[in-house]
Design a protein around this motif. Structure first.
Motif, PDB file in Angstrom:
ATOM      1  N   ALA A  25       0.830  -1.203   0.000  1.00  0.00           N
ATOM      2  CA  ALA A  25       0.000   0.000   0.000  1.00  0.00           C
ATOM      3  C   ALA A  25       0.865   1.254   0.000  1.00  0.00           C
ATOM      4  CB  ALA A  25      -0.936   0.000   1.212  1.00  0.00           C
ATOM      5  N   LEU A  33       1.911   1.959  -3.487  1.00  0.00           N
ATOM      6  CA  LEU A  33       0.804   2.476  -4.279  1.00  0.00           C
ATOM      7  C   LEU A  33       0.531   3.928  -3.932  1.00  0.00           C
ATOM      8  CD1 LEU A  33      -1.349   1.963  -6.392  1.00  0.00           C
ATOM      9  CD2 LEU A  33      -2.841   1.139  -4.582  1.00  0.00           C
ATOM     10  N   TYR A  91      -3.463  -1.762 -17.056  1.00  0.00           N
ATOM     11  CA  TYR A  91      -3.686  -2.816 -16.070  1.00  0.00           C
ATOM     12  C   TYR A  91      -3.474  -4.170 -16.733  1.00  0.00           C
ATOM     13  CZ  TYR A  91      -6.440  -6.311 -13.613  1.00  0.00           C
ATOM     14  OH  TYR A  91      -6.855  -7.467 -13.004  1.00  0.00           O
ATOM     15  N   ASN A 125      -4.056  -8.421 -15.976  1.00  0.00           N
ATOM     16  CA  ASN A 125      -4.610  -9.485 -15.145  1.00  0.00           C
ATOM     17  C   ASN A 125      -3.696 -10.706 -15.294  1.00  0.00           C
ATOM     18  OD1 ASN A 125      -6.039 -11.741 -14.214  1.00  0.00           O
ATOM     19  ND2 ASN A 125      -8.004 -10.787 -14.658  1.00  0.00           N
ATOM     20  N   LEU A 130      -0.472  -1.415 -13.719  1.00  0.00           N
ATOM     21  CA  LEU A 130      -0.709  -2.175 -12.493  1.00  0.00           C
ATOM     22  C   LEU A 130      -1.003  -3.628 -12.832  1.00  0.00           C
ATOM     23  CD1 LEU A 130      -3.162   0.356 -10.814  1.00  0.00           C
ATOM     24  CD2 LEU A 130      -0.733   0.067 -10.311  1.00  0.00           C
ATOM     25  N   GLN A 131      -0.741  -4.491 -11.869  1.00  0.00           N
ATOM     26  CA  GLN A 131      -1.083  -5.899 -12.011  1.00  0.00           C
ATOM     27  C   GLN A 131      -2.018  -6.290 -10.882  1.00  0.00           C
ATOM     28  OE1 GLN A 131       2.817  -7.760 -11.960  1.00  0.00           O
ATOM     29  NE2 GLN A 131       2.529  -8.344 -14.087  1.00  0.00           N
ATOM     30  N   ASP A 132      -2.977  -7.155 -11.199  1.00  0.00           N
ATOM     31  CA  ASP A 132      -3.854  -7.776 -10.214  1.00  0.00           C
ATOM     32  C   ASP A 132      -4.430  -6.814  -9.185  1.00  0.00           C
ATOM     33  OD1 ASP A 132      -3.374 -10.213 -11.442  1.00  0.00           O
ATOM     34  OD2 ASP A 132      -1.566 -10.493 -10.270  1.00  0.00           O
ATOM     35  N   SER A 133      -5.569  -6.333  -9.480  1.00  0.00           N
ATOM     36  CA  SER A 133      -6.275  -5.416  -8.603  1.00  0.00           C
ATOM     37  C   SER A 133      -7.683  -5.944  -8.371  1.00  0.00           C
ATOM     38  CB  SER A 133      -6.325  -4.029  -9.251  1.00  0.00           C
ATOM     39  OG  SER A 133      -6.936  -3.120  -8.388  1.00  0.00           O
ATOM     40  N   VAL A 134      -8.356  -5.411  -7.369  1.00  0.00           N
ATOM     41  CA  VAL A 134      -9.729  -5.820  -7.096  1.00  0.00           C
ATOM     42  C   VAL A 134     -10.636  -5.382  -8.229  1.00  0.00           C
ATOM     43  CG1 VAL A 134     -11.678  -5.550  -5.522  1.00  0.00           C
ATOM     44  CG2 VAL A 134      -9.364  -5.746  -4.616  1.00  0.00           C
ATOM     45  N   TYR A 135     -10.507  -4.162  -8.650  1.00  0.00           N
ATOM     46  CA  TYR A 135     -11.307  -3.663  -9.769  1.00  0.00           C
ATOM     47  C   TYR A 135     -10.518  -2.631 -10.548  1.00  0.00           C
ATOM     48  CZ  TYR A 135     -14.605  -1.238 -12.672  1.00  0.00           C
ATOM     49  OH  TYR A 135     -15.219  -0.682 -13.751  1.00  0.00           O
ATOM     50  N   VAL A 136     -10.607  -2.753 -11.854  1.00  0.00           N
ATOM     51  CA  VAL A 136     -10.029  -1.767 -12.759  1.00  0.00           C
ATOM     52  C   VAL A 136     -11.010  -1.611 -13.911  1.00  0.00           C
ATOM     53  CG1 VAL A 136      -8.138  -1.267 -14.342  1.00  0.00           C
ATOM     54  CG2 VAL A 136      -7.656  -2.340 -12.154  1.00  0.00           C
ATOM     55  N   ASP A 194      -7.499  -2.112 -19.271  1.00  0.00           N
ATOM     56  CA  ASP A 194      -7.009  -3.488 -19.275  1.00  0.00           C
ATOM     57  C   ASP A 194      -6.195  -3.790 -20.529  1.00  0.00           C
ATOM     58  OD1 ASP A 194      -6.544  -6.175 -18.900  1.00  0.00           O
ATOM     59  OD2 ASP A 194      -8.629  -6.679 -18.472  1.00  0.00           O
TER      60      ASP A 194
END
Length: 165
Positions: A8, A11, A31, A33, A143-149, A154
């Motif tokens: 965190a 980020l 982003y 995934n 970014l890689q692997d997030s809760v929501y994007v 993507d």
């Protein structure tokens, strides 16, 4: 304020370094995934098939052990089973159970180790592709692997296409 997840601080530092609202239109975000890449990329699919083939004999052996355990359970469930036979089947069942658990655990550990070894090359190649795309298209942050994007950020499909080449 403390954050509940690792990374965190990074980020927050990255977000703090973002351009001001005046130049936000110039900021380019992407982003990836990673899980989808490991699931769908042609090299990843080939690795999965290779590992399935490599570990099939051990899986088959475990299935045979499971079948024998079921046979023993059936024998042990009979009410008219002589005491000597019951003891013999109980010992065999206990031994089979210990052996099965040890072999299953060993296979899972070996499988995970092999999977990690094999997927390291996919991860390395995907990271190179991400870096190339970032430099070519002048992304400021990927970014890689997030809760929501938001799907518009993507880049996963693009990375998959490059990996499949």
């Amino acid at each position: 304020m403390r954050f509940a997840f690792a990374g965190a601080g990074l980020l927050v530092a990255a977000l703090a370094a973002l351009p001001s609202a005046a130049s936000a239109a110039d900021f380019k975000l992407g982003y990836i995934n990673t899980e989808r890449i490991f699931r769908e990329a042609a090299p990843a699919v080939a690795i999965q098939k290779k590992l399935e083939k490599e570990f099939a004999p051990r899986r088959d052996e475990l299935k045979k052990m499971e079948a024998r355990a079921k046979e023993l359970e059936t024998q042990l469930s009979r009410s008219n089973l002589p005491v000597d036979d019951r003891k013999k089947y109980d010992r065999e069942y206990a031994s089979l159970d210990r052996d099965y658990r040890a072999r299953a655990r060993e296979m899972a550990e070996d499988y995970n180790q092999r999977r990690n070894e094999e997927f390291a090359s996919v991860q390395e190649r995907a990271n190179r592709i991400v870096k190339q795309i970032a430099e070519k298209d002048q992304y400021d942050l990927i970014l890689q692997d997030s809760v929501y994007v938001n799907p518009k950020y993507d880049l996963t499909s693009r990375i998959l296409k490059e990996l499949d080449k």
